[in-house]
Design an enzyme around this catalytic site. Structure first.
Site, PDB file in Angstrom:
ATOM      1  CB  ILE A 286      -0.925  -0.004   1.231  1.00 13.51           C
ATOM      2  CG1 ILE A 286      -1.845  -1.242   1.190  1.00 13.51           C
ATOM      3  CG2 ILE A 286      -1.746   1.268   1.317  1.00 13.51           C
ATOM      4  CD1 ILE A 286      -2.577  -1.510   2.491  1.00 13.51           C
ATOM      5  CE1 TYR A 287       3.685   2.609   5.084  1.00  7.49           C
ATOM      6  CE2 TYR A 287       5.552   1.126   4.872  1.00  7.49           C
ATOM      7  CZ  TYR A 287       4.699   1.864   5.661  1.00  7.49           C
ATOM      8  OH  TYR A 287       4.854   1.851   7.024  1.00  7.49           O
ATOM      9  CD  GLU A 288       6.059   6.205  -0.134  1.00  8.06           C
ATOM     10  OE1 GLU A 288       5.790   7.156  -0.873  1.00  8.06           O
ATOM     11  OE2 GLU A 288       6.098   6.299   1.101  1.00  8.06           O
ATOM     12  N   GLY A 289       1.991   4.490  -3.093  1.00  6.46           N
ATOM     13  CA  GLY A 289       1.205   4.098  -4.258  1.00  6.46           C
ATOM     14  C   GLY A 289       0.990   2.602  -4.211  1.00  6.46           C
TER      15      GLY A 289
ATOM     16  CD  GLN B 264       4.205   1.686  -7.390  1.00  7.20           C
ATOM     17  OE1 GLN B 264       5.091   1.983  -8.181  1.00  7.20           O
ATOM     18  NE2 GLN B 264       3.792   2.525  -6.442  1.00  7.20           N
TER      19      GLN B 264
END
Length: 563
Positions: A420-423, A428
């Site tokens: 879930i982190y950073e998009g 992605q």
């Protein structure tokens, strides 16, 4: 068995699979010799094994807590962090002029891999600081650089990124935080941010927040967003922490895992801030930090996978059910596939890092394009691998894996957020088939050409494995051509399985390189056979799903889904 940093595996990859030698041949990274790499990895491994890993359960069982407005770290974290800072590990790839080592990002990625496996909750703190350093280096004024970079690189101060708000997650343009000019070059920043990892701690003298906010005349959406440096303590005339800024931690999130890493709800109440870059350029600066973080988050997944694999392997050797369970075929299958997945994901991440470094060192646009292409793959596949391997680790433990005391479940709980982190990994994959294919697939086709050429070179030594890899690359090329011809909705509908297929082919490519380097019958050749014969075939099913497009998904109405 205690955690052991995979120093030899990483060194093998950097020697034989994704060679670091071309980097040390450049003027910029001439000091990244084999001896330097060996020393860095060895010393970092000792820190991970002896200092960080023993605290992983402390972070889970005795979480960070908020006391009278101050976040208190888990027992032992502060002392361990001091050793990370004193060793210079925060600034491995940071510029020497501000106190960094000036070494390739690839080495920082390798160290972050090992630290993630040892203790991800603690490692998140220096990782976030590294991202902030990168953003300031590329976008801040000389004055801000001179004040903040030495403190951040030394680890004396730590850094965070403040994007998300209750109503603005992936849709960053919906943020409501405001920044009012004070008339003296500073701004009053007001707003609430959520999910701020290490938003406060007692481990550093100052916490430096990069905050996205909108100026009074800022346009709606992402085009009107600016970026501000908002420190916990306002630096005095000597650059030391002075008076407290008008910000606070409202609460800590109660999370599924990563309990040792405080995730804060932050309130900025007219806090003094300094603009980074220029008005309405916030997203460009923040994307620099996020791109750094995307690769590192993929590496977090790989590190967790390594830790989960090691724990499962040790348990399988000790646990007896008629015989040690490692002798049972299904357990042996799980362990072999776990190890093969980790090697593939690690190789892809390091290949991405080397491409980034070569792009910077040579100015060659082809390397920059490859790095851009590999970033979403490294992030999504690395974190998917972390989740899958940690889940398999629980399965190897059997019923004991469901018991918290064994520690097997912690790896899965800790790693789950990385997808879930950073998009999210879905974002992605959409980036891969969207923005990264805007060149008509040139970067993808160049990479696939390299995969095919390597497979041809290995045909005589490893005929069956090489042929499977060549055929997979050729099939992926055909499907990539098809994907580029579709409209965006159909691309997006098939983007997740497409990314998985691409990762599968790349994983097979790097396994084949390892096998070819060591020769038939070697340990890496045996591991490559596991990956190529058992896991690579999954790419065909993924591509079949990718070509289904969006129509079938939207044929199911909301009412159909709710029935």
């Amino acid at each position: 068995m205690a955690y052991r940093s995979p120093v030899s595996e990483i060194r093998f990859i950097l020697d034989k699979v994704v060679p670091l030698a071309p980097l040390s041949a450049t003027e910029r990274f001439a000091e990244a010799t084999g001896e330097t790499v060996e020393a860095i990895l060895t010393e970092a491994g000792k820190l991970c094994d002896e200092v960080m890993a023993p605290l992983i359960r402390n972070g889970d069982l005795t979480p960070a807590k908020l006391e009278n407005g101050v976040v208190r770290s888990s027992p032992g974290f502060k002392e361990a962090y001091e050793q990370i800072a004193e060793g210079g590990w925060v600034g491995i790839a940071s510029p020497e002029e501000y106190g960094g080592m000036g070494l390739p990002l690839t080495l920082a990625i390798a160290v972050n891999d090992m630290m993630s496996g040892a203790n991800l909750a603690l490692q998140l703190n220096p990782l976030l600081t590294q991202g902030q350093i990168d953003a300031l280096e590329h976008h801040a004024s000389d004055e801000l650089k001179e004040l903040y970079l030495p403190k951040l690189i030394s680890g004396e101060w730590s850094g965070t990124m403040n994007l998300t708000e209750p109503q603005a997650g992936s849709d960053v343009g919906a943020l409501r935080s405001k920044a009012e000019p004070n008339g003296d070059g500073t701004y009053s920043v007001t707003g609430q941010k959520i999910f701020i990892s290490w938003g406060d701690s007692d481990m550093t003298k100052n916490v430096c927040h990069l905050v996205l906010a909108r100026l009074p005349d800022g346009a709606p959406g992402t085009k009107g967003i600016s970026l501000f440096m908002v420190p916990k303590y306002i630096p005095d005339e000597n650059g030391e922490p002075g008076v407290a800024n008008s910000l606070k931690v409202v609460s800590l999130e109660h999370k599924m895992g990563l309990h040792g890493s405080p995730t804060c709800v932050m309130s900025f109440e007219g806090a003094k801030g300094w603009m980074v870059d220029g008005p309405n350029k916030g997203m460009a600066a923040m994307f620099t930090m996020m791109n750094n973080a995307r690769l590192n988050v993929g590496v977090e997944g790989i590190g967790i996978a390594e830790g989960a694999y090691q724990k499962a392997l040790a348990y399988a050797q000790e646990r007896v059910q008629f015989k040690p369970i490692i002798e049972h075929a299904d357990v042996r299958r799980m362990l072999a596939e776990m190890k093969a997945e980790v090697f593939a994901a690690r190789s892809i991440a390091l290949a991405c890092a080397v491409a980034i470094d070569l792009g910077h060192a040579t100015g060659d646009e082809a390397w920059a394009a490859r790095a851009a292409l590999l970033t979403p793959i490294a992030k999504a596949y690395g974190t998917d691998t972390g989740m899958w391997v940690s889940d398999q680790g629980i399965q190897v433990h059997g019923g004991m894996g469901f018991i918290e005391e064994t520690g097997a479940a912690q790896y899965f709980r800790d790693v789950r957020v990385t997808a879930i982190y950073e998009g999210t990994n879905g974002i992605q994959s959409m980036d891969l088939v969207g923005r990264k294919m805007m060149d008509g697939g040139k970067a993808a086709f160049r990479l696939l050409q390299e995969v095919e050429e390597d497979a041809k070179a290995a045909r005589e030594a490893l005929p069956d494995l090489a042929e499977q890899v060549w055929e997979a690359a050729e099939t992926l090329r055909e499907h990539t051509e098809w994907m580029i011809g579709q409209d965006m909705q159909d691309r997006f509908a098939g983007s997740v399985p497409y990314l998985k297929a691409f990762a599968r082919v790349l994983g097979a490519h790097y396994h084949l390189r390892a096998a070819f380097a060591e020769g038939a019958g070697s340990r890496h050749a045996k591991l490559a056979a596991v990956y190529i014969r058992r896991l690579l075939p999954q790419f065909a099913a993924a591509l079949a799903e990718a070509r289904e497009g969006a129509a079938g998904l939207y044929a199911l109405s909301v009412e159909d889904l709710s029935a």
